[in-house]
Design an enzyme around this catalytic site. Structure first.
Site, PDB file in Angstrom:
ATOM      1  N   HIS A   1      -8.115  -5.013  -0.673  1.00  0.00           N
ATOM      2  CA  HIS A   1      -6.874  -4.270  -0.464  1.00  0.00           C
ATOM      3  C   HIS A   1      -5.915  -5.026   0.446  1.00  0.00           C
ATOM      4  CE1 HIS A   1      -4.441  -0.680  -0.803  1.00  0.00           C
ATOM      5  NE2 HIS A   1      -4.274  -0.658   0.508  1.00  0.00           N
TER       6      HIS A   1
ATOM      7  N   ASP B   1     -10.315  -4.058  -4.986  1.00  0.00           N
ATOM      8  CA  ASP B   1      -9.608  -3.110  -4.121  1.00  0.00           C
ATOM      9  C   ASP B   1     -10.387  -1.796  -4.083  1.00  0.00           C
ATOM     10  OD1 ASP B   1      -7.806  -1.349  -2.880  1.00  0.00           O
ATOM     11  OD2 ASP B   1      -6.087  -2.444  -3.665  1.00  0.00           O
TER      12      ASP B   1
ATOM     13  N   SER C   1       0.832  -1.198   0.000  1.00  0.00           N
ATOM     14  CA  SER C   1       0.000   0.000   0.000  1.00  0.00           C
ATOM     15  C   SER C   1       0.875   1.260   0.000  1.00  0.00           C
ATOM     16  CB  SER C   1      -0.967  -0.058   1.186  1.00  0.00           C
ATOM     17  OG  SER C   1      -1.984   0.915   1.078  1.00  0.00           O
TER      18      SER C   1
END
Length: 208
Positions: free
Chosen positions: A186, A155, A105
């Site tokens: 995610h 996501d 991320s």
């Protein structure tokens, strides 16, 4: 260490033949978050795991953002260069080769920025749920550097088109990109672990 120093963890290599990993956590993580992942995907690797130096509502990150998915690009550049300096210093201090970044991320986004801004710092990268970090990146020469990009179909943070653009951007810069889209959200899944482990073993074999 200089003013570019990061709070970090370093775990020495258990196997001198395994590539060192630079572990870069997501928003709200710290230097401990990805140690387990690093051990799973490349047992025996030296692990260098810094904590992001930017705080967002008390949560560590590697650079500022203006809103969800909207990055402060001036800060991205500054923080990526700081991270590159830190890696260079850590390599001297700990006696390790250029690492493969493993970022999740926000950590994947700073790793992508580092690839584009300081291509020589990393030996390669595994980018987990990454986005395009810079709207107008410099012309980088990645010269066949191996990169695995793992994005996901569901996501809520990273649009599919954005991860596809990142794959194209890195490929156009000369990276050898392996982009896979997983049936996940995610958060990381077992598939991320398995694919990352297999990819590292193949990338390491090619380097050897």
């Amino acid at each position: 260490m200089t003013e570019t120093a990061f709070i970090h963890r370093f775990e020495p290599a258990g196997d001198a033949g395994s590539p060192p990993l630079l572990l870069l956590h997501g928003t709200g993580g710290d230097e401990n978050d990805l140690l387990g992942l690093g051990q799973m995907i490349s047992p025996g690797s030296a692990l260098l795991s810094p904590r992001g130096r930017v705080l967002e509502h008390g949560m560590p990150r590697f650079f500022r953002r203006l809103a969800e998915g909207v990055f402060d690009e001036e800060d991205v550049r500054r923080r990526a260069n700081e991270l590159g300096d830190f890696v260079a210093e850590a390599r001297q201090r700990y006696g390790i080769a250029a690492p493969i970044a493993v970022g999740f991320s926000n950590g994947a986004n700073i790793a992508a920025a580092l690839l584009l801004l300081q291509p020589d710092v990393l030996a390669g990268a595994i980018l987990l749920r990454a986005m395009v970090p810079l709207s107008d990146p410099p012309k980088a020469a990645l010269d066949g550097k191996p990169v695995m990009l793992l994005s996901s179909q569901a996501d809520p943070i990273v649009p599919a088109g954005n991860s596809a653009r990142l794959a194209a951007l890195l490929s156009d810069a000369g990276a050898r990109v392996d982009h896979k889209v997983l049936p996940a959200g995610h958060q990381l899944s077992q598939a991320d672990v398995t694919l990352s482990r297999d990819w590292i073993s193949k990338a390491d074999a090619k380097a050897a």
